[in-house]
Design a protein around this motif. Structure first.
Motif, mmCIF file in Angstrom:
data_model
loop_
_atom_site.group_PDB
_atom_site.id
_atom_site.type_symbol
_atom_site.label_atom_id
_atom_site.label_comp_id
_atom_site.label_asym_id
_atom_site.label_seq_id
_atom_site.Cartn_x
_atom_site.Cartn_y
_atom_site.Cartn_z
ATOM 1 N N THR A 30 0.813 -1.217 0.000
ATOM 2 C CA THR A 30 0.000 0.000 0.000
ATOM 3 C C THR A 30 0.846 1.268 0.000
ATOM 4 O OG1 THR A 30 -0.169 -0.151 2.405
ATOM 5 C CG2 THR A 30 -1.970 -1.076 1.112
ATOM 6 N N LYS A 31 2.064 1.218 0.537
ATOM 7 C CA LYS A 31 2.904 2.413 0.557
ATOM 8 C C LYS A 31 3.395 2.774 -0.836
ATOM 9 C CE LYS A 31 4.298 2.306 5.273
ATOM 10 N NZ LYS A 31 4.813 1.422 6.226
ATOM 11 N N LYS A 32 3.779 1.772 -1.613
ATOM 12 C CA LYS A 32 4.261 2.014 -2.973
ATOM 13 C C LYS A 32 3.154 1.911 -4.008
ATOM 14 C CE LYS A 32 8.942 0.415 -2.105
ATOM 15 N NZ LYS A 32 9.962 -0.573 -2.483
ATOM 16 N N MET A 33 1.935 1.524 -3.583
ATOM 17 C CA MET A 33 0.780 1.371 -4.475
ATOM 18 C C MET A 33 1.067 0.355 -5.580
ATOM 19 S SD MET A 33 -1.591 3.286 -3.269
ATOM 20 C CE MET A 33 -2.748 3.565 -4.564
ATOM 21 N N ARG A 34 1.632 -0.787 -5.201
ATOM 22 C CA ARG A 34 1.978 -1.823 -6.160
ATOM 23 C C ARG A 34 1.447 -3.168 -5.688
ATOM 24 N NH1 ARG A 34 5.485 -0.753 -10.149
ATOM 25 N NH2 ARG A 34 6.219 1.366 -10.221
ATOM 26 N N ALA A 35 1.207 -4.056 -6.640
ATOM 27 C CA ALA A 35 0.706 -5.400 -6.332
ATOM 28 C C ALA A 35 1.533 -6.429 -7.087
ATOM 29 C CB ALA A 35 -0.760 -5.523 -6.735
#
Length: 105
Positions: A30-35
């Motif tokens: 969630t901090k880097k907005m990546r999955a």
């Protein structure tokens, strides 16, 4: 921050080298907005010999994809859909498919 995808969702990639590929979300940062999505955005990583990789060498693994490049696949019809949120009768916020209007669990 509320996101339109969660761990375990089936998603499709909208842009980038892996455009059009589908997979299941394994992990979300969630901090880097990546999955990290299974089978999507494969990268090669050089690894030394260790207990996990006794031979070492080049290892293929999934790389992270930005969340804005992912779209949820509707479980009812198997097509990509936008996600909305609405309050149910108990006051809980739940996700729903903008195409079909069905609640996504």
């Amino acid at each position: 921050m509320k996101l339109h995808i969660k761990k375990g969702d089936k998603v499709t990639v909208l842009s980038g080298d892996s455009k059009g590929q589908t997979g299941e979300v394994r992990e979300i940062d969630t901090k880097k907005m990546r999955a990290i999505v299974t089978g999507v955005n494969m990268i090669s990583k050089h690894a030394k010999a260790s207990s996990k990789y006794p031979q070492g060498g080049i290892i293929k693994m999934e790389g992270p994809v930005h969340i804005s490049n992912l779209m949820l696949i509707d479980p009812s019809n198997g097509k990509p859909t936008r996600v909305g949120r609405k309050l149910d009768s108990k006051g809980n916020l739940s996700r729903f498919s903008k195409k079909t209007g069905e609640i996504i669990k």
